[in-house]
Write a protein that holds these residues in place. Structure first.
Motif, mmCIF file in Angstrom:
data_model
loop_
_atom_site.group_PDB
_atom_site.id
_atom_site.type_symbol
_atom_site.label_atom_id
_atom_site.label_comp_id
_atom_site.label_asym_id
_atom_site.label_seq_id
_atom_site.Cartn_x
_atom_site.Cartn_y
_atom_site.Cartn_z
ATOM 1 N N ALA A 17 -23.350 52.762 30.536
ATOM 2 C CA ALA A 17 -22.478 51.595 30.647
ATOM 3 C C ALA A 17 -22.024 51.512 32.096
ATOM 4 N N THR A 18 -22.632 50.613 32.855
ATOM 5 C CA THR A 18 -22.374 50.524 34.293
ATOM 6 C C THR A 18 -22.323 49.065 34.709
ATOM 7 N N ASP A 19 -21.300 48.703 35.477
ATOM 8 C CA ASP A 19 -21.246 47.387 36.107
ATOM 9 C C ASP A 19 -21.792 47.497 37.522
ATOM 10 N N ILE A 20 -22.609 46.512 37.903
ATOM 11 C CA ILE A 20 -23.308 46.506 39.191
ATOM 12 C C ILE A 20 -22.886 45.232 39.907
ATOM 13 N N MET A 21 -22.027 45.366 40.911
ATOM 14 C CA MET A 21 -21.306 44.217 41.453
ATOM 15 C C MET A 21 -21.442 44.129 42.975
ATOM 16 N N SER A 22 -21.813 42.952 43.464
ATOM 17 C CA SER A 22 -21.729 42.612 44.894
ATOM 18 C C SER A 22 -22.544 43.547 45.772
ATOM 19 N N ASN A 23 -23.737 43.916 45.299
ATOM 20 C CA ASN A 23 -24.639 44.763 46.072
ATOM 21 C C ASN A 23 -25.759 43.929 46.701
ATOM 22 N N ARG A 24 -26.438 44.525 47.672
ATOM 23 C CA ARG A 24 -27.569 43.896 48.343
ATOM 24 C C ARG A 24 -28.768 44.840 48.203
ATOM 25 N N VAL A 25 -29.816 44.352 47.529
ATOM 26 C CA VAL A 25 -30.983 45.189 47.240
ATOM 27 C C VAL A 25 -32.230 44.464 47.739
ATOM 28 N N SER A 26 -33.081 45.176 48.462
ATOM 29 C CA SER A 26 -34.272 44.527 49.021
ATOM 30 C C SER A 26 -35.440 45.494 49.116
ATOM 31 N N ARG A 27 -36.651 44.920 49.113
ATOM 32 C CA ARG A 27 -37.915 45.603 49.430
ATOM 33 C C ARG A 27 -38.210 46.750 48.457
ATOM 34 N N THR A 28 -37.848 46.579 47.193
ATOM 35 C CA THR A 28 -38.185 47.558 46.168
ATOM 36 C C THR A 28 -39.611 47.328 45.682
ATOM 37 N N THR A 29 -40.213 48.365 45.051
ATOM 38 C CA THR A 29 -41.590 48.279 44.585
ATOM 39 C C THR A 29 -41.702 48.213 43.069
ATOM 40 N N GLY A 30 -40.567 48.306 42.337
ATOM 41 C CA GLY A 30 -40.607 48.219 40.885
ATOM 42 C C GLY A 30 -39.706 47.111 40.382
ATOM 43 N N GLN A 31 -38.446 47.427 40.127
ATOM 44 C CA GLN A 31 -37.417 46.424 39.844
ATOM 45 C C GLN A 31 -36.257 46.649 40.821
ATOM 46 N N ALA A 32 -35.715 45.574 41.331
ATOM 47 C CA ALA A 32 -34.611 45.724 42.282
ATOM 48 C C ALA A 32 -33.355 46.255 41.584
ATOM 49 N N ILE A 33 -32.954 45.597 40.484
ATOM 50 C CA ILE A 33 -31.826 46.037 39.675
ATOM 51 C C ILE A 33 -32.293 46.086 38.232
ATOM 52 N N ALA A 34 -32.174 47.260 37.581
ATOM 53 C CA ALA A 34 -32.673 47.446 36.224
ATOM 54 C C ALA A 34 -31.576 48.003 35.326
ATOM 55 N N VAL A 35 -31.315 47.299 34.218
ATOM 56 C CA VAL A 35 -30.438 47.782 33.154
ATOM 57 C C VAL A 35 -31.361 48.117 31.997
ATOM 58 N N ASP A 36 -31.578 49.395 31.725
ATOM 59 C CA ASP A 36 -32.731 49.812 30.930
ATOM 60 C C ASP A 36 -32.332 50.870 29.898
ATOM 61 N N GLU A 37 -33.179 51.039 28.894
ATOM 62 C CA GLU A 37 -33.113 52.131 27.936
ATOM 63 C C GLU A 37 -31.754 52.192 27.226
ATOM 64 N N MET A 38 -31.468 51.134 26.467
ATOM 65 C CA MET A 38 -30.260 51.059 25.647
ATOM 66 C C MET A 38 -28.993 51.149 26.488
ATOM 67 N N SER A 39 -28.995 50.506 27.627
ATOM 68 C CA SER A 39 -27.806 50.419 28.478
ATOM 69 C C SER A 39 -27.016 49.154 28.161
ATOM 70 N N MET A 40 -25.764 49.136 28.598
ATOM 71 C CA MET A 40 -24.919 47.956 28.558
ATOM 72 C C MET A 40 -24.304 47.783 29.934
ATOM 73 N N GLY A 41 -24.263 46.541 30.425
ATOM 74 C CA GLY A 41 -23.631 46.366 31.725
ATOM 75 C C GLY A 41 -23.767 44.966 32.255
ATOM 76 N N MET A 42 -22.962 44.700 33.269
ATOM 77 C CA MET A 42 -22.971 43.419 33.967
ATOM 78 C C MET A 42 -23.502 43.624 35.377
ATOM 79 N N ALA A 43 -24.410 42.730 35.790
ATOM 80 C CA ALA A 43 -24.831 42.652 37.187
ATOM 81 C C ALA A 43 -24.353 41.308 37.712
ATOM 82 N N SER A 44 -23.425 41.341 38.647
ATOM 83 C CA SER A 44 -22.753 40.117 39.081
ATOM 84 C C SER A 44 -22.638 40.069 40.592
ATOM 85 N N GLU A 45 -22.924 38.884 41.161
ATOM 86 C CA GLU A 45 -22.747 38.605 42.581
ATOM 87 C C GLU A 45 -23.561 39.537 43.466
ATOM 88 N N ASN A 46 -24.716 39.973 42.960
ATOM 89 C CA ASN A 46 -25.650 40.753 43.766
ATOM 90 C C ASN A 46 -26.653 39.828 44.460
#
Length: 224
Positions: free
Chosen positions: A125-154
């Motif tokens: 359970a993780t909130d992912i807020m106001s981050n800057r992610v670039s040049r990844t080779t898989g997924q930039a931001i991943a909420v995976d494997e029975m997770s719960m969370g908000m990704a906002s303003e990234n």
């Protein structure tokens, strides 16, 4: 300072201007704060394992072999960090996993460049807020494997394959994010076609006021 540096008591590790730890930091006690230090190298840049109350604030991580910040079975707050994983196609910038019983964790205000996944959670359970992610080779931001969370303003730029990902029976809220210029990865199959947002394998993703610009596919839901 030559590492790996292992923290085995409650303390605040405050770096002086220009402080560098080479070889990684391992948090092995509850209620540890790490502030304003650069970590170079190590298997993981910073490892947090089976502890509570860790705060990582204003750190820079470079040259980790596996993950920049690696969290297992632990509750954390990570803010205002910089993680450089360029040249590491398999590592994660920030990986927070298997801490669902620790309450809500937070990643806020960080810059992550490179790596297979920029910020990823598994059974968390993780909130992912106001981050800057670039040049990844898989997924930039991943909420995976029975997770719960908000990704906002990234802001996600120049990701290969997928920008925002919700997978494996996870419950995700994606709002006010910007995803620009995701690139297709033809060698890796249909789920890597340059999606700005992808939800698959019985996951639920709610989207609200995201800006999806110049991506081959804006949104897709896959069922397996």
């Amino acid at each position: 300072h030559q590492g790996p540096l292992v923290i085995t008591r409650r303390e605040v590790l405050q770096g002086e201007p220009g402080a560098v730890v080479r070889g990684g930091i391992v948090v092995a006690h509850d209620d540890v704060q790490i502030k304003n230090v650069t970590v170079v190298g190590g298997e993981n840049g910073i490892t947090v394992d089976d502890v509570r109350g860790t705060v990582i604030d204003g750190v820079t991580v470079q040259g980790a072999k596996l993950d920049g910040i690696h969290v297992r079975l632990a509750g954390v707050v990570i803010r205002d960090c910089t993680v450089d994983m360029l040249g590491n196609r398999l590592g994660q910038g920030i990986d927070i996993s298997f801490n669902m019983n620790m309450g809500m964790s937070m990643v806020e205000g960080c810059t992550v460049v490179g790596g297979q996944q920029g910020i990823t959670t598994h059974s968390s359970a993780t909130d992912i807020m106001s981050n800057r992610v670039s040049r990844t080779t898989g997924q930039a931001i991943a909420v995976d494997e029975m997770s719960m969370g908000m990704a906002s303003e990234n802001t996600v730029r120049d990701a290969l394959g997928v920008g925002l990902y919700c997978g494996d029976r996870s419950m995700c809220m994606f709002d006010h994010n910007t995803v620009v210029g995701t690139r297709p990865d033809p060698a890796s199959g249909r789920t890597r076609r340059g999606f700005a947002v992808l939800a698959d394998f019985q996951s639920e993703a709610d989207l609200w006021q995201n800006s999806l610009v110049a991506n081959p596919v804006a949104m897709r839901s896959e069922e397996h």
